[in-house]
Design an enzyme around this catalytic site. Structure first.
Site, PDB file in Angstrom:
ATOM      1  CE  LYS A   1     -11.276 -20.656  -3.984  1.00 18.80           C
ATOM      2  NZ  LYS A   1     -11.672 -20.374  -3.472  1.00 18.80           N
TER       3      LYS A   1
ATOM      4  CG  HIS B   1     -16.947 -13.492   2.301  1.00 23.20           C
ATOM      5  ND1 HIS B   1     -18.031 -14.462   2.499  1.00 23.20           N
ATOM      6  CD2 HIS B   1     -16.602 -13.710   1.516  1.00 23.20           C
ATOM      7  CE1 HIS B   1     -16.508 -15.693   1.883  1.00 23.20           C
ATOM      8  NE2 HIS B   1     -15.802 -15.057   1.500  1.00 23.20           N
TER       9      HIS B   1
END
Ligand code: COA
Length: 172
Positions: free
Chosen positions: A42, A18
Site C-alpha cells: 500500500k 484495531h
C-alpha cells in the site's frame, strides 16, 4: 507453552478499532504481538517505524501486548516467533472473502498455524485507516476513532509542508 498470537496488518495508522481487537486477543492469549507488515504494497502515509512507535504508545496499558514489524511472509514471521496463531479482525461480511483467501494461503504455507477471527465492537464495524485519514484531510475530527497520540501524529503529518520535488530543466 505460552499461547502467542500475532495480530498482523498495515496499521497505517492504528485505530481504536484495531486496539479493540488487541484488547480482546490479550484476554484469550498469553502474549499478543502486533506485527506491522513492512511490505503490504500500500502507498503508506506513515513509515514503518512511525507506525511501530505509535502502536507502542497506544498499547502501553496492555501488558501482554507488544509491537514489532516484519518483512516477507507472515508465516515465516510466525515460525521465527514460535507462534501458531494469527489474529485478524472481521468487521463485516465484506471482509470475509479476502480474509478467507489469506487464511487459506497461510495455512497451505504453514499447516500447523490457525487464523482466529475476532469481531470488534459495533461502533468500529465500518472503520478503516484510509477512511479516517480521508476524514481528517477534509477537516473533520476523527478523535473518537484514534488513540490521542495517533491523532496528534496524524495532524502533524497532514499539516507538514510537502517536500519540494525537483523539476529537471529541459535541454534545448
Ligand atoms: N479497526 C479498524 N480498521 C480495521 C480493523 C479494525 N478492527 N480491521 C481491519 N481494519 C482496516 C485497516 O485499517 C485497513 O484499512 P485500509 O485499507 O484503509 O488501510 C483494512 O482494514 C485492511 O487492513 P489490514 O488488516 O492492515 O490488512 P492489509 O490487507 O493491509 O494487510 C497483511 C494484510 C499485511 C497482514 C498481509 O498482506 C500479510 O500478511 N502480508 C505479508 C505477506 C504474506 O505473508 N503474504 C501471503 C499471505 S496472503
Amino acid at each position: 507453552m505460552p499461547r502467542i498470537a500475532v495480530y498482523s496488518g498495515s496499521f497505517d495508522p492504528i485505530t481504536n478499532g484495531h486496539l479493540d481487537i488487541i484488547r480482546r486477543a490479550s484476554r484469550v492469549f498469553d502474549h499478543v504481538i502486533v506485527a506491522v507488515a513492512d511490505n503490504s504494497g500500500k502507498n503508506a502515509t506513515f513509515t514503518v517505524s512511525e507506525r511501530v512507535r505509535m502502536i507502542d504508545i497506544a498499547i502501553r496499558d496492555i501488558p501482554s501486548a507488544d509491537v514489532d514489524s516484519f518483512k516477507g511472509l507472515l508465516v515465516d514471521y510466525l515460525k521465527k516467533k514460535k507462534a501458531r496463531v494469527v489474529v485478524r479482525g472481521i468487521r463485516a461480511v465484506s471482509d470475509m472473502d479476502y480474509e478467507f483467501q489469506m487464511a487459506s494461503m497461510n495455512r497451505q504455507l504453514f499447516p500447523e498455524m490457525e487464523t482466529v477471527f475476532m469481531m470488534p465492537a459495533d461502533n468500529y464495524t465500518y472503520l478503516s485507516s484510509s477512511m479516517i485519514k480521508d476524514v481528517a484531510r477534509r477537516g473533520a475530527k476523527p478523535g473518537d476513532y484514534l488513540p490521542a497520540n495517533v491523532l496528534h501524529m496524524l495532524k502533524k503529518k497532514l499539516h507538514a509542508p510537502k517536500p519540494k520535488t525537483k523539476t529537471k530543466k529541459r535541454k534545448r
